[in-house]
Write an enzyme that holds these catalytic residues in place. Sequence first.
Site, mmCIF file in Angstrom:
data_model
loop_
_atom_site.group_PDB
_atom_site.id
_atom_site.type_symbol
_atom_site.label_atom_id
_atom_site.label_comp_id
_atom_site.label_asym_id
_atom_site.label_seq_id
_atom_site.Cartn_x
_atom_site.Cartn_y
_atom_site.Cartn_z
ATOM 1 N N ASN A 11 0.868 -1.179 0.000
ATOM 2 C CA ASN A 11 0.000 0.000 0.000
ATOM 3 C C ASN A 11 0.907 1.232 0.000
ATOM 4 O OD1 ASN A 11 -1.769 2.076 0.485
ATOM 5 N ND2 ASN A 11 -2.359 1.396 2.549
ATOM 6 N N TRP A 12 0.993 1.865 -1.152
ATOM 7 C CA TRP A 12 1.925 3.001 -1.284
ATOM 8 C C TRP A 12 1.414 4.251 -0.570
ATOM 9 C CZ3 TRP A 12 3.349 2.984 -7.243
ATOM 10 C CH2 TRP A 12 3.957 1.764 -7.550
ATOM 11 N N LYS A 13 0.154 4.230 -0.173
ATOM 12 C CA LYS A 13 -0.480 5.416 0.427
ATOM 13 C C LYS A 13 -0.300 6.608 -0.532
ATOM 14 C CE LYS A 13 -0.063 3.194 4.816
ATOM 15 N NZ LYS A 13 -0.019 3.254 6.264
ATOM 16 N N HIS A 101 -9.436 1.122 5.335
ATOM 17 C CA HIS A 101 -8.120 1.336 5.959
ATOM 18 C C HIS A 101 -8.282 2.298 7.137
ATOM 19 C CE1 HIS A 101 -3.985 2.540 6.610
ATOM 20 N NE2 HIS A 101 -3.636 1.439 5.974
ATOM 21 N N GLU A 103 -6.619 4.699 8.079
ATOM 22 C CA GLU A 103 -6.417 6.123 7.753
ATOM 23 C C GLU A 103 -7.665 6.724 7.111
ATOM 24 O OE1 GLU A 103 -2.730 5.509 5.650
ATOM 25 O OE2 GLU A 103 -1.758 5.019 7.555
ATOM 26 N N GLU A 173 -4.803 -4.847 10.919
ATOM 27 C CA GLU A 173 -3.807 -3.793 11.058
ATOM 28 C C GLU A 173 -4.052 -3.039 12.357
ATOM 29 O OE1 GLU A 173 -2.150 -2.736 6.921
ATOM 30 O OE2 GLU A 173 -3.669 -1.292 7.472
ATOM 31 N N GLY A 179 2.972 2.564 10.760
ATOM 32 C CA GLY A 179 3.891 3.672 10.512
ATOM 33 C C GLY A 179 4.613 4.134 11.767
ATOM 34 N N SER A 219 3.990 -1.797 10.196
ATOM 35 C CA SER A 219 5.457 -1.776 10.328
ATOM 36 C C SER A 219 6.128 -3.084 9.903
ATOM 37 C CB SER A 219 5.859 -1.405 11.761
ATOM 38 O OG SER A 219 5.399 -0.096 12.072
ATOM 39 N N GLY A 240 3.035 -0.980 4.233
ATOM 40 C CA GLY A 240 2.948 0.443 3.906
ATOM 41 C C GLY A 240 4.308 0.991 3.535
ATOM 42 N N GLY A 241 4.943 1.674 4.489
ATOM 43 C CA GLY A 241 6.202 2.385 4.237
ATOM 44 C C GLY A 241 7.254 1.573 3.493
HETATM 45 O O1 LIG Z 1 -1.655 -0.458 4.711
HETATM 46 C C1 LIG Z 1 -0.586 -0.553 5.307
HETATM 47 C C2 LIG Z 1 -0.489 -0.276 6.716
HETATM 48 O O2 LIG Z 1 -1.129 0.903 7.051
HETATM 49 C C3 LIG Z 1 0.872 -0.444 7.315
HETATM 50 O O3 LIG Z 1 1.679 0.679 7.104
HETATM 51 P P1 LIG Z 1 3.208 0.617 7.600
HETATM 52 O O4 LIG Z 1 3.803 -0.623 7.019
HETATM 53 O O5 LIG Z 1 3.835 1.863 7.064
HETATM 54 O O6 LIG Z 1 3.169 0.567 9.100
#
Ligand SMILES: O=C[C@H](O)COP(=O)(O)O
Length: 260
Positions: A11-13, A101, A103, A173, A179, A219, A240-241
């Site tokens: 998930n690149w956000k 999600h 967020e 999650e 994050g 994470s 994510g990140g």
């Molecule tokens: O969709 C992915 C998650 O929100 C995890 O994000 P993260 O790997 O940056 O903690």
Amino acid sequence: MTTRKPLIAGNWKMNLNHFEAIALVQKLAFALNDKDFDKAEIAVLPPFTDLRSVQTLVQGDKLRIAYGAQDLSQHDGGAYTGEVSGAMLAKLGCTYVVVGHSERRQHHGEDDDLVNAKVHAAHRHSLTPILCVGEGLAVRQEGGHIAYSLGQLDGALRKVGPEQAKSIVVAYEPVWAIGTGEVATPEDAQEVCGALRVRLAELYDAEVASGVRILYGGSVKSGNIAGIMVQPDVDGALVGGASIDAGEFAKICRFSDMPG
Ligand SMILES: O=C[C@H](O)COP(=O)(O)O
């Protein structure tokens, strides 16, 4: 028992423009080989503006990388300024769409009813929802994490029949691990993922429950993925990140080669 092919989804956000998207997918395709794609399904979930470029690259070069979007409208079309419909995503060849999600729940006020409507919208267009559930820190500290996550699952699956439920991907999650660098322990992940699978069996039946892939997200990195993936009810990761670094994401995709 159903064999569940692991899914590693990035998930690149709100990161990477369409040029950067092409570069990342090319690097990923270069870093991974057929053996990797045989072992796990690998997907990227870029921003909407990147999807056409990713589609062109994936289809043009016949890459074994799946892709999808990070959200969709609950509506199929009409006067909804700024929204993107499931039909539009399907036309772009998307396989997946993230729904619910944390967020979106936190910054856009999405509640279980809206998440449920989006699950139905995804199904109307043959998209596979990656349905996110998970508790915040306060709920975890009170020990209410399982009930909270199951409540979100119940809400999201209202009026979703067994055939549709079979194709869903669920992602656990914990919000406190997103994050933050705070990764849930593999046992934490298993506890909730296992409970989610039990609830799927209660809502549907054992066959549906054993076929649904349940991911962990929060994470995830190459250094912790192996321990997470050996858990019996964890079938992959929503990253994510670490997914916007092609080298790191490729290592996560090769989780069985990583130290446990
Ligand atoms: O969709 C992915 C998650 O929100 C995890 O994000 P993260 O790997 O940056 O903690």
